[in-house]
Design a protein around this motif. Structure first.
Motif, short mmCIF file in Angstrom:
data_model
loop_
_atom_site.label_atom_id
_atom_site.label_comp_id
_atom_site.label_asym_id
_atom_site.label_seq_id
_atom_site.Cartn_x
_atom_site.Cartn_y
_atom_site.Cartn_z
N GLU A 11 -1.33 -17.03 14.85
CA GLU A 11 -1.26 -16.58 13.51
C GLU A 11 -0.02 -15.54 13.48
OE1 GLU A 11 -3.28 -13.54 10.35
OE2 GLU A 11 -4.49 -14.62 11.66
N ALA A 12 0.14 -14.77 14.51
CA ALA A 12 1.36 -13.72 14.62
C ALA A 12 2.52 -14.45 14.80
CB ALA A 12 0.83 -12.81 15.64
N VAL A 13 2.60 -15.49 15.85
CA VAL A 13 3.90 -16.28 16.04
C VAL A 13 4.54 -16.94 14.44
CG1 VAL A 13 4.77 -18.18 17.24
CG2 VAL A 13 3.45 -16.46 18.28
N THR A 14 3.24 -17.77 14.03
CA THR A 14 3.64 -18.41 12.84
C THR A 14 4.10 -17.47 11.78
OG1 THR A 14 1.78 -19.93 13.15
CG2 THR A 14 2.63 -19.77 10.93
N ASN A 15 3.62 -16.25 11.64
CA ASN A 15 4.15 -15.22 10.40
C ASN A 15 5.46 -14.70 10.76
OD1 ASN A 15 3.98 -13.36 8.34
ND2 ASN A 15 3.10 -11.80 9.82
N VAL A 16 5.66 -14.55 12.20
CA VAL A 16 6.92 -14.16 12.60
C VAL A 16 7.78 -15.09 12.53
CG1 VAL A 16 8.19 -12.96 14.63
CG2 VAL A 16 5.89 -12.01 13.91
N LEU A 17 7.71 -16.19 12.69
CA LEU A 17 8.80 -17.43 12.87
C LEU A 17 9.26 -17.50 11.19
CD1 LEU A 17 7.42 -20.00 15.25
CD2 LEU A 17 9.48 -18.45 15.37
N GLY A 19 8.99 -15.28 8.76
CA GLY A 19 9.49 -13.84 8.67
C GLY A 19 11.13 -14.01 9.17
N TYR A 20 11.40 -14.50 10.53
CA TYR A 20 12.63 -14.58 11.00
C TYR A 20 13.57 -15.21 10.05
CZ TYR A 20 16.44 -16.00 14.07
OH TYR A 20 17.75 -16.06 14.48
N GLY A 21 13.02 -16.43 9.45
CA GLY A 21 14.15 -17.12 8.54
C GLY A 21 14.51 -16.46 7.15
N VAL A 22 13.44 -15.68 6.65
CA VAL A 22 13.52 -14.76 5.62
C VAL A 22 14.51 -13.60 5.97
CG1 VAL A 22 12.24 -13.20 4.05
CG2 VAL A 22 11.23 -15.35 4.57
N ALA A 23 14.26 -13.08 7.22
CA ALA A 23 14.81 -11.88 7.67
C ALA A 23 16.64 -12.25 7.71
CB ALA A 23 14.41 -11.45 8.71
N VAL A 24 16.79 -13.41 8.39
CA VAL A 24 18.15 -13.56 8.50
C VAL A 24 19.00 -13.77 7.18
CG1 VAL A 24 19.74 -15.36 9.69
CG2 VAL A 24 17.71 -14.54 11.02
N ALA A 25 18.23 -14.73 6.25
CA ALA A 25 18.79 -14.93 5.02
C ALA A 25 18.99 -13.70 4.06
CB ALA A 25 17.89 -15.71 4.20
N PHE A 50 14.62 -8.13 15.86
CA PHE A 50 13.47 -7.55 15.04
C PHE A 50 12.35 -8.48 15.02
CE2 PHE A 50 16.94 -5.05 13.02
CZ PHE A 50 16.39 -3.69 13.16
N THR A 51 12.54 -9.74 15.30
CA THR A 51 11.40 -10.64 15.47
C THR A 51 10.60 -10.27 16.67
OG1 THR A 51 12.85 -12.32 14.10
CG2 THR A 51 10.85 -13.21 15.70
N ALA A 52 11.05 -10.18 17.87
CA ALA A 52 10.25 -9.78 19.01
C ALA A 52 9.53 -8.36 18.58
CB ALA A 52 11.32 -9.43 20.10
N VAL A 53 10.21 -7.40 18.15
CA VAL A 53 9.58 -6.15 17.86
C VAL A 53 8.21 -6.54 16.74
CG1 VAL A 53 9.55 -4.00 16.54
CG2 VAL A 53 11.33 -4.66 18.25
N SER A 54 8.48 -7.35 15.76
CA SER A 54 7.68 -7.89 14.86
C SER A 54 6.28 -8.40 15.39
CB SER A 54 8.23 -8.53 13.78
OG SER A 54 7.35 -8.98 12.78
N LEU A 55 6.52 -9.35 16.38
CA LEU A 55 5.84 -10.21 17.02
C LEU A 55 4.77 -9.38 17.76
CD1 LEU A 55 4.38 -12.92 17.86
CD2 LEU A 55 6.02 -13.15 19.51
N VAL A 56 5.21 -8.52 18.55
CA VAL A 56 4.32 -7.36 19.22
C VAL A 56 3.59 -6.58 18.38
CG1 VAL A 56 4.34 -5.55 20.79
CG2 VAL A 56 5.83 -7.55 21.44
N ARG A 57 4.08 -6.08 17.28
CA ARG A 57 3.45 -5.16 16.20
C ARG A 57 2.29 -5.95 15.41
NH1 ARG A 57 3.87 -5.85 11.37
NH2 ARG A 57 5.78 -7.04 11.31
N SER A 58 2.69 -7.13 14.88
CA SER A 58 1.77 -7.94 14.56
C SER A 58 0.47 -8.31 15.25
CB SER A 58 2.34 -9.35 13.85
OG SER A 58 1.53 -10.09 13.14
#
Length: 100
Positions: A11-17, A19-25, A50-58
């Motif tokens: 779930e965390a990986v899916t959410n972050v991936l 989020g990664y696309g949204v963040a870059v855009a 930021f994705t790596a940090v977000s994945l660990v946080r999530s």
């Protein structure tokens, strides 16, 4: 039903991936508004950091909340129900509570 550690990670990986696309855009659109001019490659690297940090946080937050959820029902379970007012921990021979 308890969520497994593996499903928490999925779930965390899916959410972050996503989020990664949204963040870059978002970076691509917002950075210039603040006078920051990054190439696409720089935006991708910034997004990865930021994705790596977000994945660990999530993942850590998910595990903390899962542990909290599993422990909470036992602590919150009522020990007795009053037959007159349906409140907890009231002896059956005590008068009904007064609500003012």
């Amino acid at each position: 039903m308890k969520q497994s550690r593996w499903m928490s990670l999925v779930e965390a990986v899916t959410n972050v991936l996503v989020g990664y696309g949204v963040a870059v855009a978002t970076q691509w659109a917002v950075f210039p508004l603040f006078g920051l001019h990054a190439t696409l490659q720089q935006n991708l690297v910034i997004g990865l950091i930021f994705t790596a940090v977000s994945l660990v946080r999530s993942y850590l937050l998910r595990r903390a909340f899962e542990a909290w959820r599993v422990k909470a029902p036992a602590a919150a379970a009522p020990t007795a129900l009053c037959h007159r007012c349906s409140t907890t921990d009231v002896p059956q021979n005590s008068p009904a509570p007064s609500f003012r």
